[in-house]
Design a protein around this motif. Structure first.
Motif, PDB file in Angstrom:
ATOM      1  N   VAL A 284       0.601  -1.355  -0.074  1.00  0.00           N
ATOM      2  CA  VAL A 284      -0.198   0.108  -0.049  1.00  0.00           C
ATOM      3  C   VAL A 284       1.368   1.073   0.236  1.00  0.00           C
ATOM      4  CG1 VAL A 284      -1.555   1.388   1.448  1.00  0.00           C
ATOM      5  CG2 VAL A 284      -1.852  -0.690   0.832  1.00  0.00           C
ATOM      6  N   ILE A 285       1.711   1.193   0.788  1.00  0.00           N
ATOM      7  CA  ILE A 285       3.014   2.578   0.723  1.00  0.00           C
ATOM      8  C   ILE A 285       3.337   2.909  -0.542  1.00  0.00           C
ATOM      9  CG2 ILE A 285       5.204   2.988   1.537  1.00  0.00           C
ATOM     10  CD1 ILE A 285       4.668   1.925   4.361  1.00  0.00           C
ATOM     11  N   ASN A 286       3.285   1.472  -1.320  1.00  0.00           N
ATOM     12  CA  ASN A 286       4.340   2.059  -2.424  1.00  0.00           C
ATOM     13  C   ASN A 286       2.906   2.711  -4.032  1.00  0.00           C
ATOM     14  OD1 ASN A 286       6.281   0.237  -2.861  1.00  0.00           O
ATOM     15  ND2 ASN A 286       5.534  -1.813  -3.238  1.00  0.00           N
ATOM     16  N   PHE A 287       1.794   2.817  -3.461  1.00  0.00           N
ATOM     17  CA  PHE A 287       0.579   4.156  -4.522  1.00  0.00           C
ATOM     18  C   PHE A 287       0.292   4.339  -3.123  1.00  0.00           C
ATOM     19  CE2 PHE A 287      -0.904  -1.101  -4.153  1.00  0.00           C
ATOM     20  CZ  PHE A 287      -0.254  -1.102  -5.147  1.00  0.00           C
ATOM     21  N   PHE A 288       0.546   4.556  -2.056  1.00  0.00           N
ATOM     22  CA  PHE A 288       0.371   5.730  -0.852  1.00  0.00           C
ATOM     23  C   PHE A 288       1.130   6.929  -1.539  1.00  0.00           C
ATOM     24  CE2 PHE A 288       1.129   7.728   2.825  1.00  0.00           C
ATOM     25  CZ  PHE A 288      -1.208   8.394   3.235  1.00  0.00           C
ATOM     26  N   VAL A 289       2.600   6.691  -1.691  1.00  0.00           N
ATOM     27  CA  VAL A 289       3.530   7.915  -1.887  1.00  0.00           C
ATOM     28  C   VAL A 289       3.420   8.930  -3.235  1.00  0.00           C
ATOM     29  CG1 VAL A 289       5.159   7.002   0.012  1.00  0.00           C
ATOM     30  CG2 VAL A 289       5.212   6.378  -2.366  1.00  0.00           C
ATOM     31  N   LEU A 290       2.793   7.699  -4.316  1.00  0.00           N
ATOM     32  CA  LEU A 290       2.960   8.614  -5.719  1.00  0.00           C
ATOM     33  C   LEU A 290       1.812   9.488  -5.807  1.00  0.00           C
ATOM     34  CD1 LEU A 290       3.471   5.467  -7.902  1.00  0.00           C
ATOM     35  CD2 LEU A 290       4.507   6.985  -6.765  1.00  0.00           C
TER      36      LEU A 290
END
Length: 456
Positions: A284-290
């Motif tokens: 989820v963090i992979n998408f969250f930061v974008l």
């Protein structure tokens, strides 16, 4: 020199360096692909396209190893333990090669689903990490095994930290034929090739020490000696006493065996739940930061991944210092609480500095899994290390892919009103994983108290 050739650390470092290049390259290539193909510039649509890609990609790459990981582990235990490392690295290499082809020749992004399937059939990380843990366990004593496994995790994290730190810069500033990401994938291929050559031509499988374990309690040994050299005063009453002692010993042995099986099952449950929380959080963090409000670019993504890999180093330092004064169970509990607190902060991240604070709080969150693996190795035979670790990885993989899909779906549903809600759900799952470990700790303390009472 022979001892040095049994070290698995160069393979762990090289593969993780290659993997960090591959992971950064893949997510940026996927983002660029959907940026070009999406008609609308709506950020939520882009987020859903990227997350949908990763849902399918993760399902394929984490489920297909179920067909091969156990077979590879069994072959490794019986034939050569290099098998469980060589075959997965070959899959990693082929996947990186196809990512390079995709960049150079503008293939459809769906090609990566095929490479994920091939990678999974080669055992993927499930078989690879089981092989690494088997070799590391064979090459360490029981007393120092927890420290040895966390050292492996530390090297894994340090290599990932370095790779992530420079991967964003390589992606931006180095490219071939005006194709961003080509140099990054070339670096990944070179590192995987080195690891494959090292395993085939340099690495030697350590010989396990044959330890004679006392399967018969002392009282039974005395009984056997007495039978071989019977005393003149041996009476029927003595026979009855010996028989009752033998029966008591047998019952105690059965009880200990049952307790061992229960402990192993509880360790499996705890490791599986905790791993699903950690993996789901990273996905989820992979998408969250974008997306807004962070909206990171390639360099920031690399720095963020590097911060994530720093947790491996701080977890190693935590084990190195704390293992001298606390037991394995306390280490696991400490690491779980570190993760729960950090991921709860991550739910409310709105600025970059707060992201790094959350990572700082999570600095000991990698302690539980290697410590649980070390505990499992102490409850199993050396000849079964490969199968046990492979089964653990398979169970964790199945649960992780299901839970990760659920977490991503929750993220998509709550994206418009509270994008951090999925992190709160992950925190709850991580807290549940603490319950089996607490049960083991209670049983251990009860056993110690009862032993002290008997001794007194």
């Amino acid at each position: 020199m022979v001892m040095v050739r049994t070290w698995i650390e160069p393979v762990v470092a090289g593969c993780q360096l290659a993997s960090s290049f591959y992971d950064t390259g893949l997510i940026l290539v996927v983002k660029g692909y959907y940026n070009k193909t999406n008609v609308t510039t709506n950020e939520d649509v882009l987020q859903k396209s990227i997350s949908n890609f990763y849902i399918i990609y993760n399902l394929i790459i984490k489920l297909t190893p179920l067909l091969s990981a156990y077979i590879l582990a069994k072959m490794g235990d019986k034939i050569n333990r290099k098998i469980t490392i060589c075959v997965p690295i070959s899959g990693f290499f082929i996947s990186s090669l196809f990512l390079l082809f995709l960049i150079l020749w503008d293939w459809q992004i769906e090609v990566m689903f095929g490479t994920a399937a091939f990678n999974g059939l080669c055992g993927w990380f499930t078989a690879y990490w089981a092989g690494v843990m088997s070799l590391a366990s064979l090459n360490s004593s029981e007393k120092r095994r927890t420290l040895r496994l966390i050292i492996i995790e530390c090297i894994f994290g340090l290599a990932g930290f370095v790779g992530s730190l420079i991967s964003g810069h390589i992606f931006i500033y180095l490219e071939i034929a005006h194709h961003p990401g080509t140099a990054l994938v070339f670096c990944s291929l070179a590192s995987y090739a080195f690891c494959l050559m090292y395993v085939i031509f340099i690495l030697r499988v350590p010989h396990s020490e044959v330890r004679q374990e006392e399967t018969t309690p002392r009282i039974c040994e005395d009984h056997i000696v007495n039978q071989e050299t019977p005393d003149q005063g041996y009476t029927e009453q003595s026979k009855l006493i010996d028989q009752s002692n033998s029966s008591l010993t047998h019952n105690t042995s059965d009880s200990n065996m049952f307790d061992t099986k229960v402990t192993i099952y509880l360790l499996f449950v705890s490791a599986t739940l905790y791993n699903s929380a950690v993996n789901g959080a990273e996905d989820v963090i992979n998408f969250f930061v974008l997306k807004n409000p962070l909206s990171w670019g390639p360099v920031e993504v690399g720095y963020g991944n590097a911060a994530a890999y720093m947790i491996f180093i701080t977890s190693f330092l935590g084990v190195f210092v704390l293992s001298r004064c606390v037991c394995d169970l306390n280490l696991v509990i400490f690491g779980m609480f570190s993760f729960c607190a950090g991921i709860l902060i991550m739910a409310f991240v709105r600025w970059t500095y707060l992201y790094y604070i959350a990572r700082l709080v999570m600095m000991f969150s990698l302690i539980p899994l290697p410590t649980i693996r070390a505990m499992l190795s102490k409850y199993t035979k050396e000849s079964s290390y490969g199968k046990v670790f492979a089964v653990l990885q398979m169970v964790m993989g199945v649960v992780a892919v299901a839970s990760s899909t659920a977490f991503i779906e929750i993220y998509q549903v709550t994206l418009s009103w509270f994008s951090g809600f999925s992190f709160i759900v992950i925190c709850i799952v991580a807290f549940i994983s603490f319950i089996p470990i607490s049960f083991i700790a209670c049983k251990t303390n009860t056993r110690k108290i009862s032993q002290q009472v008997v001794q007194e």
